[in-house]
Design a protein around this motif. Structure first.
Motif, mmCIF file in Angstrom:
data_model
loop_
_atom_site.group_PDB
_atom_site.id
_atom_site.type_symbol
_atom_site.label_atom_id
_atom_site.label_comp_id
_atom_site.label_asym_id
_atom_site.label_seq_id
_atom_site.Cartn_x
_atom_site.Cartn_y
_atom_site.Cartn_z
ATOM 1 N N HIS A 1 -14.210 9.527 3.628
ATOM 2 C CA HIS A 1 -13.109 8.565 3.621
ATOM 3 C C HIS A 1 -12.347 8.593 4.950
ATOM 4 O O HIS A 1 -12.403 9.575 5.707
ATOM 5 C CB HIS A 1 -12.158 8.841 2.455
ATOM 6 N N SER B 1 -8.938 7.988 5.088
ATOM 7 C CA SER B 1 -7.544 7.905 4.645
ATOM 8 C C SER B 1 -6.566 8.433 5.683
ATOM 9 O O SER B 1 -5.385 8.054 5.674
ATOM 10 C CB SER B 1 -7.378 8.662 3.328
ATOM 11 N N ASN C 1 -12.401 2.287 2.678
ATOM 12 C CA ASN C 1 -12.577 3.282 1.617
ATOM 13 C C ASN C 1 -13.160 2.693 0.339
ATOM 14 O O ASN C 1 -13.513 3.442 -0.584
ATOM 15 C CB ASN C 1 -11.241 3.953 1.286
ATOM 16 N N HIS D 1 -2.634 3.765 -0.049
ATOM 17 C CA HIS D 1 -1.678 4.500 0.783
ATOM 18 C C HIS D 1 -0.532 3.632 1.278
ATOM 19 O O HIS D 1 0.567 4.124 1.474
ATOM 20 C CB HIS D 1 -2.389 5.096 2.004
ATOM 21 N N TYR E 1 -8.059 0.550 6.545
ATOM 22 C CA TYR E 1 -8.654 1.784 6.025
ATOM 23 C C TYR E 1 -8.806 1.705 4.507
ATOM 24 O O TYR E 1 -9.739 2.286 3.938
ATOM 25 C CB TYR E 1 -7.782 2.984 6.402
ATOM 26 N N LEU E 2 -7.915 0.968 3.845
ATOM 27 C CA LEU E 2 -8.036 0.807 2.393
ATOM 28 C C LEU E 2 -9.336 0.096 2.048
ATOM 29 O O LEU E 2 -10.048 0.479 1.117
ATOM 30 C CB LEU E 2 -6.852 0.005 1.840
ATOM 31 N N ASN F 1 1.947 9.417 -1.502
ATOM 32 C CA ASN F 1 0.547 9.713 -1.797
ATOM 33 C C ASN F 1 0.409 10.568 -3.047
ATOM 34 O O ASN F 1 -0.416 10.307 -3.924
ATOM 35 C CB ASN F 1 -0.111 10.421 -0.603
ATOM 36 N N ARG G 1 -9.285 8.923 -1.171
ATOM 37 C CA ARG G 1 -10.059 7.700 -0.914
ATOM 38 C C ARG G 1 -9.548 6.542 -1.753
ATOM 39 O O ARG G 1 -9.436 5.408 -1.283
ATOM 40 C CB ARG G 1 -11.535 7.946 -1.241
#
Length: 409
Positions: free
Chosen positions: A348, A350, A327, A292, A323-324, A254, A288
């Motif tokens: 967000h 993340s 976001n 990831h 989740y990507l 990250n 965000r």
């Protein structure tokens, strides 16, 4: 939105789209995921390993709803050959990732003190000292240097090992096992061997601390005490601790993504130097924006028929959330492709959402704060030592990030 009853005939199922494991460079958004988002809020996907297909949910509100709805459960997943990205799938009993309430709450309580705000803040100064030592040695040795090898790799490893209670003599070996699991370029056999060796090590350590719990505040001591008290079983303790160790090292990737962005987008970096009050908000925006992981994480199984976004999810179907994608939902994040440090509202996801919200979120946030602060304040002249297009990126990896970050100053 998820509806309890179907008031209209659902739309026909979308075609199944094969989603290969792509080796993407830099912080490029996954083009397959981008196409799936354009095609609709719910898609059907087949991943490189496992069997069959699964639903994919990409819209922000739907992602939050699915992850907070007990009708979608991870508990059945270990017994099924669900289509997946990882070549090796052998979860252990006790893993928080597949436990559901009330067992999830019981297991999480065993390690909660280490990840509480108090527990993380207690570690902050020690973490700062460890980071300062790594940076000072890098500066003494002089440029050029690989920021991943010298700082971004060893720092999160040292922090999570410190919190875990892994002895110094075993930390290099532990890091090697985690690397084999997160970056399975050598195939399923090597990944499986690394997992077996890591879990066997944890089993021995927890057994020793169960026999003599003491009053240690590290995670292994907490688990030994919980087993001794009968709160969790020894098998559950071992299954719980492995993913915590593995997840603790995600900070390397990250922060690698974040620092790459700040090294290649000078104006973003300048703003954080000139306006330090922006930094907390900027970190949320970077969290965000960065990719990831590759593809998607862990599936859930529908326990009953549910409709999502016009698609009928049948009981027994596998469902993934992205989740990507959430976001980048323009309904929640206007102009989502732009890194905007002035974005006031930034809810967000993340670190996930619902009962499976990341256990180590506060720890990860603390480490990221320290790394970015050090980068901006102690290394103001840091710059890439190679053209941006020559930075190497992880291949065949579950978590995305630079493999090396050559820098000079």
């Amino acid at each position: 939105m998820i509806e309890d009853t179907v008031a209209r005939p659902p739309l026909g199922p979308p075609p199944v789209r094969f989603w290969p494991a792509l080796d993407l460079k830099a912080t490029e958004f996954d083009p397959v995921l981008e196409e799936l988002m354009r095609e609709g809020p719910v898609a059907r996907i087949q991943l490189p390993h496992g069997e069959g297909w699964a639903w994919l949910v990409t819209r922000y509100e739907d992602v939050k709803a699915v992850t907070n709805d007990p009708r979608f459960s991870r508990a059945p997943v270990p017994g099924l050959a669900v289509t997946r990205l990882a070549p090796h799938f052998k979860p252990k009993p006790g893993s928080l990732a597949f436990a559901e309430p009330p067992d999830h709450n019981r297991l999480r309580r065993a390690i909660a003190p280490a990840f509480s705000a108090r527990g993380v803040e207690r570690l902050r100064e020690r973490a700062r000292e460890m980071l300062d030592g790594l940076v000072a040695k890098m500066l003494r040795d002089g440029p050029p240097a690989d920021l991943i090898a010298r700082v971004l790799g060893p720092f999160p490893t040292t922090v999570i090992c410190e919190l875990m209670g892994v002895p110094y003599a075993d930390r290099e070996r532990m890091s090697g096992w985690v690397h084999e699991i997160l970056f399975p370029a050598k195939g399923a056999e090597a990944t499986g061997r690394a997992k077996d060796e890591m879990y066997a090590w944890f089993a021995r350590e927890i057994a020793a601390r169960t026999a003599d719990p003491g009053d240690g505040e590290d995670i292994l001591s907490l688990l030994g005490a919980a087993v001794a008290a009968g709160d969790i079983s020894a098998e559950e303790a071992v299954g719980l601790v492995g993913p915590v160790q593995i997840g603790g090292e995600a900070v390397t990737n990250n922060c690698g993504n974040m620092l790459y962005l700040l090294l290649t987008r000078e104006r973003l970096r300048e703003r954080l130097c000139e306006e330090p009050e922006l930094r907390p908000r900027a970190l949320d925006e970077l969290l965000r924006y960065i990719p990831h992981r590759s593809s998607v994480g862990l599936a859930r199984i529908a326990l009953e028929d549910v409709e999502i976004g016009g698609a009928r999810i049948a009981a027994g179907d596998a469902v993934y959330v992205s989740y990507l994608a959430a976001n980048r939902d323009p309904e929640v994040f206007p102009d989502p492709e732009r890194i905007d440090f002035d974005r006031v509202s930034n809810p967000h996801v993340s670190f996930g959402h619902g009962p499976h919200f990341c256990t180590g979120a506060l720890l990860a946030r603390m480490e990221i704060e320290l790394l970015v602060e050090t980068f901006l304040d102690r290394l103001p002249r840091l710059r890439l030592a190679v053209p941006a297009e020559e930075v190497p990126w992880r291949r065949s990896a579950l978590i995305r990030g630079p493999e090396a970050l050559p820098v000079t100053w």
